[in-house]
Design a protein around this motif. Sequence first.
Motif, PDB file in Angstrom:
ATOM      1  N   SER A 110       0.865  -1.230  -0.055  1.00  0.00           N
ATOM      2  CA  SER A 110      -0.009  -0.007  -0.049  1.00  0.00           C
ATOM      3  C   SER A 110       0.957   1.131  -0.039  1.00  0.00           C
ATOM      4  N   ALA A 111       2.109   0.986  -0.149  1.00  0.00           N
ATOM      5  CA  ALA A 111       2.912   2.130  -0.039  1.00  0.00           C
ATOM      6  C   ALA A 111       3.517   2.643  -1.285  1.00  0.00           C
ATOM      7  N   ALA A 245       1.199   6.686   1.045  1.00  0.00           N
ATOM      8  CA  ALA A 245       0.403   5.575   0.581  1.00  0.00           C
ATOM      9  C   ALA A 245      -0.293   5.548  -0.736  1.00  0.00           C
ATOM     10  N   THR A 250      -6.053   4.261   1.220  1.00  0.00           N
ATOM     11  CA  THR A 250      -5.188   3.005   1.747  1.00  0.00           C
ATOM     12  C   THR A 250      -4.327   3.282   2.608  1.00  0.00           C
ATOM     13  N   THR A 251      -4.622   4.471   3.188  1.00  0.00           N
ATOM     14  CA  THR A 251      -3.738   5.194   4.311  1.00  0.00           C
ATOM     15  C   THR A 251      -3.822   4.026   5.431  1.00  0.00           C
ATOM     16  N   ALA A 254      -1.749   0.890   4.755  1.00  0.00           N
ATOM     17  CA  ALA A 254      -0.402   1.285   4.701  1.00  0.00           C
ATOM     18  C   ALA A 254      -0.031   0.902   6.231  1.00  0.00           C
TER      19      ALA A 254
END
Length: 419
Positions: A110-111, A245, A250-251, A254
């Motif tokens: 997710s990064a 992210a 998606t933070t 992540a």
Amino acid sequence: MSRLEILRFALRGLAANKLRSFLTTLGILIGVAAVILLVAFGEGASQSIQKSIQRLGANTLTVSASFAGGGIGGPVGVGSSRQGNGPRTQARQLTLDDAKALADPEQVPSARSVSPVVSTGSATAVRDGASHTISQLVGTYPSYFEAMNKPVETGSYFVNDDVLAARKVMVIGKTVADELFGTTSPVGEQVSVSGVPFTVIGVLKTSGSSGFGFQDADDVAIVPLPAVQQSLTGFGALSSIVVQATGSDTTTSAQNEVTAVLNQRHGITPTGSADYRILNQATLQETVSSTVGIFTSLLGAVAAISLLVGGIGITNIMLVTVTERTREIGIRKAIGAPRSAILGQFLLEATVLSLLGGLTGVAIAFVGTRFTIAGIEPVLVPSSIVLALGVSVGIGLFFGGYPANRAAKLRPIEALRHE
């Protein structure tokens, strides 16, 4: 009697005592203006804080050491993550290897990017006899510029080749550029930081600072990580690791993935306490928005008390008015004025008073929002205007109801005998 005649009698009654009518509207005026201005101030404060947070990147995570003496010190605060309440394990500092592990797409899918950061805090920069103490000197990777929302206005930012070659190049903020170069273009010029020469290759766009004591975001210099490690800090621990992210949605994913990787690398057990903290900008923004929203509501509630006081003032003034005009009421009822006409007249007088006060309060509040208050630009909230006006009219009807009903109940013979 027609409604037009009732309105005419009401306006004539108000015009007969202009000073009293003005003083009656004053309480409503102050209350309405206070409600609108305080809500506008709270909204302005909220937007100012959110802009300051957004400057740091809306979908970024900042990982920093959480133990005393660990690293050079990164940002900590609201939205931080700690694991468990058990005994603390052997504390480990954040390292470049940690950053490389977080950059592995298999471990943290997710990064979008990972930027190791070393910050020296303040540093003195000198150029041709002019000196300036930079609030923050940052050593990092090129991905930092996008992750922390720091676009370049003139020149360019450094690239991966500059990092690999440990080139002493520098991108500076607007404040640093103004202090050291004035109106001269700094791109291509040299600046000495603690005796080490750096070449300025770019100037960041203006970020500005908040009215709530945030440091000047433009008083910054950013250089390649190896350059600052070789020349100024040494190859020790990282101050922090910035993880961007892939998106705002998606933070949280992540953050969970970063937590899992660092727990494994640092040997954090399920019952142990983590030796790092994760600052989630999205969580921070939500928390601040919620807190400021409550603060704004409290401000509005406090200001609304003045509306209540204004309503009590309307009651008192209308009671005095009814007493003074008792004989007039008796004469009108004696010649056939129905109870509804008397009731409607005094209710209308009270409503007109409160409405005039409300409209004047709105005008004053509108003018007030044109000025900066304590470094905050108030933001007019339309719903607060509608609510304040609605409440002011409601107060006129409610608090004017008792005096109006008392006037309507007067018997003609008793009213005519009144001295």
